[in-house]
Design a protein around this motif. Sequence first.
Motif, short mmCIF file in Angstrom:
data_model
loop_
_atom_site.label_atom_id
_atom_site.label_comp_id
_atom_site.label_asym_id
_atom_site.label_seq_id
_atom_site.Cartn_x
_atom_site.Cartn_y
_atom_site.Cartn_z
N GLN A 73 6.72 4.11 -2.95
CA GLN A 73 5.30 4.28 -2.63
C GLN A 73 5.04 4.20 -1.12
OE1 GLN A 73 3.81 1.33 -5.32
NE2 GLN A 73 3.90 2.74 -7.06
N GLN A 74 6.11 3.96 -0.36
CA GLN A 74 5.96 3.94 1.11
C GLN A 74 6.00 5.39 1.61
OE1 GLN A 74 9.17 0.98 1.66
NE2 GLN A 74 7.71 -0.12 2.92
N ASN A 75 4.83 5.98 1.69
CA ASN A 75 4.74 7.42 2.00
C ASN A 75 5.19 7.77 3.41
OD1 ASN A 75 3.75 7.98 -0.54
ND2 ASN A 75 1.65 7.49 0.09
N GLU A 76 5.22 6.77 4.28
CA GLU A 76 5.64 7.06 5.66
C GLU A 76 7.17 7.29 5.74
OE1 GLU A 76 4.58 4.23 4.51
OE2 GLU A 76 5.69 2.53 5.32
N LYS A 123 7.94 0.10 -5.23
CA LYS A 123 7.24 -0.15 -3.96
C LYS A 123 7.88 0.66 -2.82
CE LYS A 123 5.00 -3.98 -1.83
NZ LYS A 123 5.15 -5.32 -1.33
N ILE A 124 9.22 0.76 -2.84
CA ILE A 124 9.90 1.55 -1.80
C ILE A 124 9.43 3.01 -1.88
CG2 ILE A 124 12.14 2.54 -1.15
CD1 ILE A 124 13.38 -0.23 -1.90
N GLN A 141 13.97 6.53 1.64
CA GLN A 141 13.59 5.70 0.48
C GLN A 141 14.82 5.40 -0.37
OE1 GLN A 141 10.61 8.30 -1.19
NE2 GLN A 141 8.93 7.27 -0.13
#
Length: 154
Positions: A12-15, A9-10, A21
């Motif tokens: 997948q945080q594209n921002e 999930k970390i 990350q």
Amino acid sequence: MDIIQKVRKIFQQNELDFKRQLQNVCALLKTQKEHFDWVGFYLVDQSKKNLRLVAYSGEPTQHERIPFGKGICGQVAESNQVFIVPDVAAENNYLSCSPKVKSEIVYPILINDKNVGQIDIDSHKKNAFDSNDERLLKNICHTVTKYFPSNFVI
Ligand code: SME
């Protein structure tokens, strides 16, 4: 959600950029595992033949760059094998970050058999790491490779 799902999930945080990350993964592992007192990612700088600390959670360390072959981390950069140290006092080729550290595990991150970095974990307890930790780190390093940016420049 298990730890690996949280790690995914970390990533997948594209921002967030890749270093941020990795930093969040360090913080996650340190809070989820009681015997993880310091968690860091060193990435390989091939041009300088050393490792560079790019993310960590725990006390600051003076070992921000480690030449290949030096210390536990530098040995893993050459062997490409996991290294579990039950008692750091028994190691000759060891770089101390803090007198509180008693044991350590370093797991390599390999992409197509090429070493791109490693995860390094220290514990204040002797003999803190076992095959469960090794399995967890294997999964984490595998997850890191899936999200490792192809254009990443150290
Ligand atoms: N102990 C490591 C150095 C890195 S610190 O643990 C943060 C080593 O011997 O390579």
